[in-house]
Design an enzyme around this catalytic site. Structure first.
Site, PDB file in Angstrom:
ATOM      1  N   HIS A   1       6.616  -2.085   2.902  1.00 32.48           N
ATOM      2  CA  HIS A   1       6.346  -3.455   3.346  1.00 32.48           C
ATOM      3  C   HIS A   1       5.394  -4.127   2.382  1.00 32.48           C
ATOM      4  O   HIS A   1       4.599  -3.478   1.704  1.00 32.48           O
ATOM      5  CB  HIS A   1       5.809  -3.499   4.777  1.00 32.48           C
ATOM      6  CG  HIS A   1       4.540  -2.746   5.010  1.00 32.48           C
ATOM      7  ND1 HIS A   1       4.494  -1.366   5.096  1.00 32.48           N
ATOM      8  CD2 HIS A   1       3.271  -3.169   5.201  1.00 32.48           C
ATOM      9  CE1 HIS A   1       3.252  -0.980   5.334  1.00 32.48           C
ATOM     10  NE2 HIS A   1       2.482  -2.057   5.383  1.00 32.48           N
TER      11      HIS A   1
ATOM     12  N   GLY B   1      -4.091   2.983   1.788  1.00 31.17           N
ATOM     13  CA  GLY B   1      -4.195   2.067   2.921  1.00 31.17           C
ATOM     14  C   GLY B   1      -2.906   1.839   3.682  1.00 31.17           C
ATOM     15  O   GLY B   1      -2.846   0.957   4.532  1.00 31.17           O
ATOM     16  N   GLN B   2      -1.857   2.611   3.405  1.00 35.14           N
ATOM     17  CA  GLN B   2      -0.592   2.425   4.115  1.00 35.14           C
ATOM     18  C   GLN B   2      -0.714   2.979   5.528  1.00 35.14           C
ATOM     19  O   GLN B   2      -0.976   4.157   5.718  1.00 35.14           O
ATOM     20  CB  GLN B   2       0.553   3.115   3.370  1.00 35.14           C
ATOM     21  CG  GLN B   2       1.911   2.844   3.990  1.00 35.14           C
ATOM     22  CD  GLN B   2       3.053   3.473   3.192  1.00 35.14           C
ATOM     23  OE1 GLN B   2       2.841   4.220   2.242  1.00 35.14           O
ATOM     24  NE2 GLN B   2       4.269   3.163   3.610  1.00 35.14           N
ATOM     25  N   SER B   3      -0.529   2.109   6.516  1.00 37.16           N
ATOM     26  CA  SER B   3      -0.659   2.534   7.914  1.00 37.16           C
ATOM     27  C   SER B   3       0.689   2.679   8.615  1.00 37.16           C
ATOM     28  O   SER B   3       0.761   3.304   9.670  1.00 37.16           O
ATOM     29  CB  SER B   3      -1.550   1.560   8.694  1.00 37.16           C
ATOM     30  OG  SER B   3      -1.005   0.263   8.666  1.00 37.16           O
TER      31      SER B   3
ATOM     32  N   HIS C   1       2.598  -7.178   2.130  1.00 42.68           N
ATOM     33  CA  HIS C   1       1.720  -8.156   2.771  1.00 42.68           C
ATOM     34  C   HIS C   1       1.656  -9.370   1.861  1.00 42.68           C
ATOM     35  O   HIS C   1       1.467  -9.228   0.646  1.00 42.68           O
ATOM     36  CB  HIS C   1       0.293  -7.602   2.913  1.00 42.68           C
ATOM     37  CG  HIS C   1       0.163  -6.472   3.858  1.00 42.68           C
ATOM     38  ND1 HIS C   1      -0.215  -6.646   5.173  1.00 42.68           N
ATOM     39  CD2 HIS C   1       0.339  -5.138   3.684  1.00 42.68           C
ATOM     40  CE1 HIS C   1      -0.265  -5.461   5.763  1.00 42.68           C
ATOM     41  NE2 HIS C   1       0.070  -4.534   4.885  1.00 42.68           N
TER      42      HIS C   1
ATOM     43  N   ASN D   1       0.842  -1.182   0.000  1.00 39.97           N
ATOM     44  CA  ASN D   1       0.000   0.000   0.000  1.00 39.97           C
ATOM     45  C   ASN D   1       0.885   1.242   0.000  1.00 39.97           C
ATOM     46  O   ASN D   1       1.946   1.252   0.611  1.00 39.97           O
ATOM     47  CB  ASN D   1      -0.900   0.006   1.245  1.00 39.97           C
ATOM     48  CG  ASN D   1      -1.777  -1.227   1.312  1.00 39.97           C
ATOM     49  OD1 ASN D   1      -2.355  -1.643   0.319  1.00 39.97           O
ATOM     50  ND2 ASN D   1      -1.869  -1.816   2.489  1.00 39.97           N
TER      51      ASN D   1
END
Length: 112
Positions: free
Chosen positions: A98, A91-93, A100, A85
């Site tokens: 990284h 949606g990158q938190s 998923h 993301n």
């Protein structure tokens, strides 16, 4: 730097490791969205995929080769999904590149 994934890579915050070498760390997601859900991160801090350059080509090749090997070892013969993301709307938190990796269930398309 106050980066969650940098702290995990440095061993300052515990994780359930799946793989580690001098460049990468793979660990299980603490809020799995599939029966198999792990993250692969470079140990070097990179903000997101938007910050990648041509000079990162070998790093990306290594990331995807490790993902393929881990998925083979985990018995993902029916397939898996790799997601990264970028930015808040994407949606990158966590502000650290990284990937998923989700597997062992049918994954619908398009995603949420």
């Amino acid at each position: 730097m106050d980066c969650l994934f940098c702290k995990i890579a440095a061993g300052e915050i515990p994780s359930t490791k799946l793989y580690e070498d001098g460049t990468l760390l793979a660990f299980y997601d603490i809020e799995p969205q599939a029966p198999l859900h792990f993250l692969v991160i470079p140990k070097q801090h990179i903000d997101s995929a938007a910050a990648l350059t041509e000079q990162d080509a070998s790093l990306l090749g290594h990331i995807y080769a490790v993902i393929a090997r881990l998925c083979a070892e985990q018995g993902c013969e029916n397939g898996y999904r790799v997601v990264t993301n970028v930015g808040r709307d994407g949606g990158q938190s966590v502000g650290h590149l990284h990937f998923h990796v989700l597997a062992k269930r049918s994954l619908a398309w398009p995603p949420g």
